[in-house]
Design an enzyme around this catalytic site. Structure first.
Site, PDB file in Angstrom:
ATOM      1  N   HIS A  86      84.575  39.347  43.006  1.00 48.85           N
ATOM      2  CA  HIS A  86      83.796  38.692  44.068  1.00 48.85           C
ATOM      3  C   HIS A  86      84.701  38.317  45.245  1.00 48.85           C
ATOM      4  CE1 HIS A  86      80.124  38.048  41.537  1.00 48.85           C
ATOM      5  NE2 HIS A  86      81.022  38.353  40.629  1.00 48.85           N
ATOM      6  N   ASP A 132      78.257  33.992  48.295  1.00 45.83           N
ATOM      7  CA  ASP A 132      78.169  34.984  47.221  1.00 45.83           C
ATOM      8  C   ASP A 132      76.758  34.954  46.627  1.00 45.83           C
ATOM      9  OD1 ASP A 132      78.514  36.439  44.782  1.00 45.83           O
ATOM     10  OD2 ASP A 132      80.659  36.060  44.961  1.00 45.83           O
TER      11      ASP A 132
END
Ligand code: UDP
Length: 472
Positions: free
Chosen positions: A18, A115
């Site tokens: 991520h 995210d």
């Protein structure tokens, strides 16, 4: 009048797969003249400092600032998902609120790029402080679409997945009726009961993502147009900007001479493996890497080991220090055992410069867990894959690799040594021509998409313009 210097706040989930793509995008926006604040957890920030020379970074990106916040766990606590997920949401929201009223951000933020695995804290703070939130989902479009149907899968009784029903086709996800079997659903669907806390977390966060004003995906239209088109029912704006690792090397602003990116890597890379690759024949080596999170019991590692050795191909195998699950025993001892068994047949390293390895002429195949960054990197490099998915989105991705894009094979749930050996032989010999025909086409599309005028390149330009227009 337009303020030419938008300020974008990045909020990645604290994991390698991520942080890396969000950091790549943050660098690109910084190159475009934006002010960037990149917020990591303290744990990740400390690890990132191992790979980034912050002073050099700051000189190159003078408008780029790192901040770090608590993740809600004590310093020496393990940080696997089961511990992180219950604590991180509230810790992030509290920290964001503090930052947004403090001098550090002080309401100057133009937007937050959060995210998409965990957007709820940013969406809540965004509503409170009237800051638009864009969700960057680091998964494939096909898995993102699947995740939006978790509640429906439960309602229809298709989840939790029972062992006896693994091969039944999933019927309630529009567009995927003839693609996914229940075993191809994300691993969170293999739970004992519907109220499982991790499954609930993903359902809640998928709902929260709908509060974002746009969706950013690390994929490209030529690969995933049908799924991206389905997602337009949830988002009026979608920016497909992948393969993002490759777009970083493209000029995006006429007044800037070049782009080069940091890696955003949280481990120390073993660069000697490139010298070893230099000595291997063209397209002979199988690169074996299961990403940054997946780990296996020693018995399972032995199955991979025998399968690889028996296939007769040289291999470069990444075994991280935490890759081998140890009950009682010494992982160092187990690693030495694997090194002994593979001596002269392959090379084991603790972390490789993966993008460089995949681009190496000696690499002919990739045995991967099917993480989305790995699939994008392999696709761009034109290296065919064998996917052995373990957790998260990997089950969906591997199904698409083998059955939809046909650029590799799916080893799902069959990790015995004979299967490993057979699949490596198929990928490197028996089925190679057929798979390479598909892979060459997809790789060409991937490379075109990030070139000037390509689809992802254009979408990145549009994203930049759209953020600029938020400041007017
Ligand atoms: N990676 C790397 N060296 C390694 C193994 C992995 O640089 O030895 C990088 C890889 O290039 C990718 C990321 O780590 O960008 C892993 O992300 P992915 O989504 O594939 O899997 P995850 O770690 O999230 O399971």
């Amino acid at each position: 009048m337009e303020n030419l210097n938008p300020h974008v706040v990045f909020l990645p989930f604290p994991a390698q797969g991520h942080v890396k793509p969000l950091l790549k995008l943050a660098e690109l926006l910084s190159h475009a003249g934006f002010q960037v604040t990149f917020i990591n957890t303290q744990y990740i920030h400390r690890r990132l400092l191992l790979s980034i020379d912050v002073d050099a970074f700051q000189r190159r990106f003078p408008n780029f600032h790192f901040l770090s916040i608590p993740d809600g766990l004590p310093p020496h606590h393990p940080r696997s998902l089961e511990y992180l997920l219950p604590s991180i949401g509230s810790a992030t929201l509290a920290a964001l609120r503090r930052l947004l009223v403090s001098d550090l951000l002080n309401r100057t933020a133009t937007c937050i790029i959060a995210d998409g695995i965990m957007p709820s804290s940013a969406v809540t703070a965004g509503e409170e402080f009237r800051i638009p939130v864009l969700a960057f989902r680091t998964f494939s479009a096909c898995c993102t679409w699947t995740n939006f149907h978790l509640s429906k899968l439960i309602e229809e009784g298709e989840v939790p997945v029972q062992d006896k029903d693994m091969d039944k086709l999933v019927t309630c996800i529009p567009g995927l009726e003839n693609v996914l079997r229940r075993r191809d659903l994300p691993s969170i669907c293999r739970v004992q009961k519907a109220g499982d806390p991790i499954l609930e977390f993903f359902i809640k966060e998928a709902k929260a993502m709908l509060g974002a004003s746009a969706l950013i995906l690390n994929t490209f239209d030529e690969l995933e147009a049908p799924m991206v088109s389905k997602l337009t029912s949830f988002f009026s704006k979608i920016y497909t900007i992948g393969p993002l690792h490759a777009i970083s090397n493209v000029r995006i602003n006429d007044d800037r001479s070049h782009l080069a990116s940091t890696t955003g890597i949280l481990w120390r890379e073993d660069r000697d493996c490139i010298t070893w690759l230099d000595s291997q024949p063209l397209e002979s080596v199988v690169f074996v890497s299961f990403g940054s999170i997946v780990s296996f019991a020693h018995d399972q590692m032995l199955e991979f080991c025998h399968g690889l050795v028996n296939s007769g191909n040289p291999f470069l195998w990444v075994i991280r220090p935490d890759s081998i699950i140890v009950e009682d025993g010494d992982s160092g001892q187990l690693l030495m055992d694997l090194q002994e068994r593979t001596k002269g047949k392959g090379l084991i390293v603790s972390w490789a410069p993966q993008e460089q390895v995949l681009a190496h002429r000696a690499v002919g195949g990739f045995l991967t867990h099917g993480g989305w960054n790995s699939i994008m990197e392999s696709t761009h490099a034109g290296v065919p894959m064998i996917c052995c998915p373990v957790i998260s989105d990997q089950q969906v991705n591997s199904r698409f690799v083998s059955e939809v894009w046909r650029v590799g094979l799916d080893m799902k749930d069959r990790y015995e040594r004979s299967v490993v050996e057979q699949m490596v032989r198929d990928l490197m010999e028996a089925k190679r021509d057929e798979i390479m025909t598909m892979m060459d086409g997809v790789a060409e599309q991937a490379r075109e998409s990030v070139k000037q005028g390509g689809s992802s390149y254009r979408n990145l330009q549009i994203l930049i313009q759209d953020i600029k227009s938020m400041t007017t």
